[in-house]
Design a protein around this motif. Structure first.
Motif, PDB file in Angstrom:
ATOM      1  N   ALA A 115       0.868  -1.174   0.000  1.00  0.00           N
ATOM      2  CA  ALA A 115       0.000   0.000   0.000  1.00  0.00           C
ATOM      3  C   ALA A 115       0.905   1.223   0.000  1.00  0.00           C
ATOM      4  N   THR A 116       0.348   2.358  -0.348  1.00  0.00           N
ATOM      5  CA  THR A 116       1.121   3.599  -0.363  1.00  0.00           C
ATOM      6  C   THR A 116       0.364   4.680   0.393  1.00  0.00           C
ATOM      7  N   HIS A 117       1.089   5.376   1.251  1.00  0.00           N
ATOM      8  CA  HIS A 117       0.511   6.499   1.986  1.00  0.00           C
ATOM      9  C   HIS A 117       0.816   7.791   1.238  1.00  0.00           C
ATOM     10  N   GLY A 154      -2.365  13.711   1.445  1.00  0.00           N
ATOM     11  CA  GLY A 154      -3.777  13.344   1.478  1.00  0.00           C
ATOM     12  C   GLY A 154      -4.398  13.623   2.834  1.00  0.00           C
ATOM     13  N   PRO A 155      -5.690  13.333   2.982  1.00  0.00           N
ATOM     14  CA  PRO A 155      -6.402  13.650   4.225  1.00  0.00           C
ATOM     15  C   PRO A 155      -6.124  12.676   5.376  1.00  0.00           C
ATOM     16  N   ALA A 156      -5.655  11.446   5.084  1.00  0.00           N
ATOM     17  CA  ALA A 156      -5.463  10.440   6.134  1.00  0.00           C
ATOM     18  C   ALA A 156      -4.076  10.534   6.754  1.00  0.00           C
ATOM     19  N   THR A 157      -3.996  10.217   8.040  1.00  0.00           N
ATOM     20  CA  THR A 157      -2.696  10.138   8.704  1.00  0.00           C
ATOM     21  C   THR A 157      -2.027   8.823   8.299  1.00  0.00           C
ATOM     22  N   LEU A 158      -0.737   8.722   8.518  1.00  0.00           N
ATOM     23  CA  LEU A 158      -0.011   7.506   8.200  1.00  0.00           C
ATOM     24  C   LEU A 158      -0.563   6.319   8.984  1.00  0.00           C
ATOM     25  N   SER A 159      -0.842   6.517  10.268  1.00  0.00           N
ATOM     26  CA  SER A 159      -1.359   5.403  11.072  1.00  0.00           C
ATOM     27  C   SER A 159      -2.725   4.934  10.564  1.00  0.00           C
ATOM     28  N   THR A 160      -3.551   5.848  10.089  1.00  0.00           N
ATOM     29  CA  THR A 160      -4.849   5.477   9.513  1.00  0.00           C
ATOM     30  C   THR A 160      -4.646   4.662   8.234  1.00  0.00           C
ATOM     31  N   THR A 161      -3.707   5.074   7.406  1.00  0.00           N
ATOM     32  CA  THR A 161      -3.416   4.325   6.182  1.00  0.00           C
ATOM     33  C   THR A 161      -2.926   2.924   6.522  1.00  0.00           C
ATOM     34  N   VAL A 162      -2.078   2.791   7.540  1.00  0.00           N
ATOM     35  CA  VAL A 162      -1.580   1.480   7.952  1.00  0.00           C
ATOM     36  C   VAL A 162      -2.733   0.592   8.423  1.00  0.00           C
ATOM     37  N   VAL A 163      -3.623   1.135   9.245  1.00  0.00           N
ATOM     38  CA  VAL A 163      -4.752   0.353   9.748  1.00  0.00           C
ATOM     39  C   VAL A 163      -5.655  -0.104   8.599  1.00  0.00           C
ATOM     40  N   HIS A 164      -5.919   0.773   7.653  1.00  0.00           N
ATOM     41  CA  HIS A 164      -6.755   0.401   6.508  1.00  0.00           C
ATOM     42  C   HIS A 164      -6.057  -0.649   5.639  1.00  0.00           C
ATOM     43  N   CYS A 181      -5.609  -6.328   3.958  1.00  0.00           N
ATOM     44  CA  CYS A 181      -4.764  -7.520   3.895  1.00  0.00           C
ATOM     45  C   CYS A 181      -5.382  -8.687   4.665  1.00  0.00           C
ATOM     46  N   MET A 182      -5.964  -8.403   5.825  1.00  0.00           N
ATOM     47  CA  MET A 182      -6.538  -9.435   6.677  1.00  0.00           C
ATOM     48  C   MET A 182      -7.953  -9.825   6.260  1.00  0.00           C
ATOM     49  N   GLY A 183      -8.570  -9.010   5.416  1.00  0.00           N
ATOM     50  CA  GLY A 183      -9.932  -9.283   4.984  1.00  0.00           C
ATOM     51  C   GLY A 183     -10.952  -9.068   6.086  1.00  0.00           C
ATOM     52  N   VAL A 184     -10.697  -8.062   6.933  1.00  0.00           N
ATOM     53  CA  VAL A 184     -11.608  -7.763   8.035  1.00  0.00           C
ATOM     54  C   VAL A 184     -12.041  -6.304   7.963  1.00  0.00           C
ATOM     55  N   ASP A 185     -13.052  -5.968   8.736  1.00  0.00           N
ATOM     56  CA  ASP A 185     -13.513  -4.589   8.835  1.00  0.00           C
ATOM     57  C   ASP A 185     -12.458  -3.770   9.570  1.00  0.00           C
ATOM     58  N   VAL A 186     -12.314  -2.533   9.187  1.00  0.00           N
ATOM     59  CA  VAL A 186     -11.302  -1.664   9.786  1.00  0.00           C
ATOM     60  C   VAL A 186     -11.516  -1.469  11.291  1.00  0.00           C
ATOM     61  N   THR A 187     -12.724  -1.713  11.768  1.00  0.00           N
ATOM     62  CA  THR A 187     -12.993  -1.559  13.210  1.00  0.00           C
ATOM     63  C   THR A 187     -12.713  -2.837  13.999  1.00  0.00           C
ATOM     64  N   ASP A 188     -12.217  -3.895  13.329  1.00  0.00           N
ATOM     65  CA  ASP A 188     -11.901  -5.157  14.008  1.00  0.00           C
ATOM     66  C   ASP A 188     -10.883  -4.894  15.120  1.00  0.00           C
ATOM     67  N   SER A 189     -11.120  -5.456  16.290  1.00  0.00           N
ATOM     68  CA  SER A 189     -10.263  -5.186  17.451  1.00  0.00           C
ATOM     69  C   SER A 189      -8.827  -5.669  17.275  1.00  0.00           C
ATOM     70  N   LEU A 241      -6.926  -4.938  14.974  1.00  0.00           N
ATOM     71  CA  LEU A 241      -6.183  -3.938  14.229  1.00  0.00           C
ATOM     72  C   LEU A 241      -5.609  -2.816  15.084  1.00  0.00           C
ATOM     73  N   SER A 242      -5.655  -2.926  16.365  1.00  0.00           N
ATOM     74  CA  SER A 242      -5.117  -1.883  17.227  1.00  0.00           C
ATOM     75  C   SER A 242      -3.601  -1.810  17.106  1.00  0.00           C
TER      76      SER A 242
END
Length: 104
Positions: A19-21, A25-35, A40-48, A50-51
């Motif tokens: 992925a590329t940050h 853009g509007p997202a922070t680096l940590s937000t891009t990493v979480v997304h 990659c994991m095939g889960v919702d971004v709110t999955d626990s 992903l902390s």
């Protein structure tokens, strides 16, 4: 035969997710990493799972690669950490590499 064949019990290495940050853009680096991890994991971004807090401070991650005080980008350096078995490498040029855990 003269070729090398891996043992039958050896699994193939997992594919590398990229992925590329965009620092402008509007997202922070940590937000891009979480997304990227969620994709990659095939889960919702709110999955626990992903902390980032158990591994790396998201605010520190954002600050580490932000532009210098004179506005020039920080293109060098890397940071590597593991989240839920996924090896994450963040590069100063904005590239994010995620290696999923090996299949057993």
């Amino acid at each position: 035969m003269n070729g090398y064949a891996p043992p039958a019990s050896q699994s193939r290495s997992p594919s590398l997710y990229r992925a590329t940050h965009d620092p402008n853009g509007p997202a922070t680096l940590s937000t891009t990493v979480v997304h990227a991890l969620a994709d990659c994991m095939g889960v919702d971004v709110t999955d626990s799972r992903l902390s980032l807090y158990d591994t790396v401070d998201p605010d520190a991650l954002n600050e580490l690669f932000r532009p210098r005080h004179d506005g020039t980008p920080r293109t060098g350096g890397t940071l590597a950490f593991v989240v839920d078995g996924h090896h994450v490498t963040v590069r100063g040029d904005g590239e994010i590499l995620i290696e999923p855990p090996a299949r057993r």
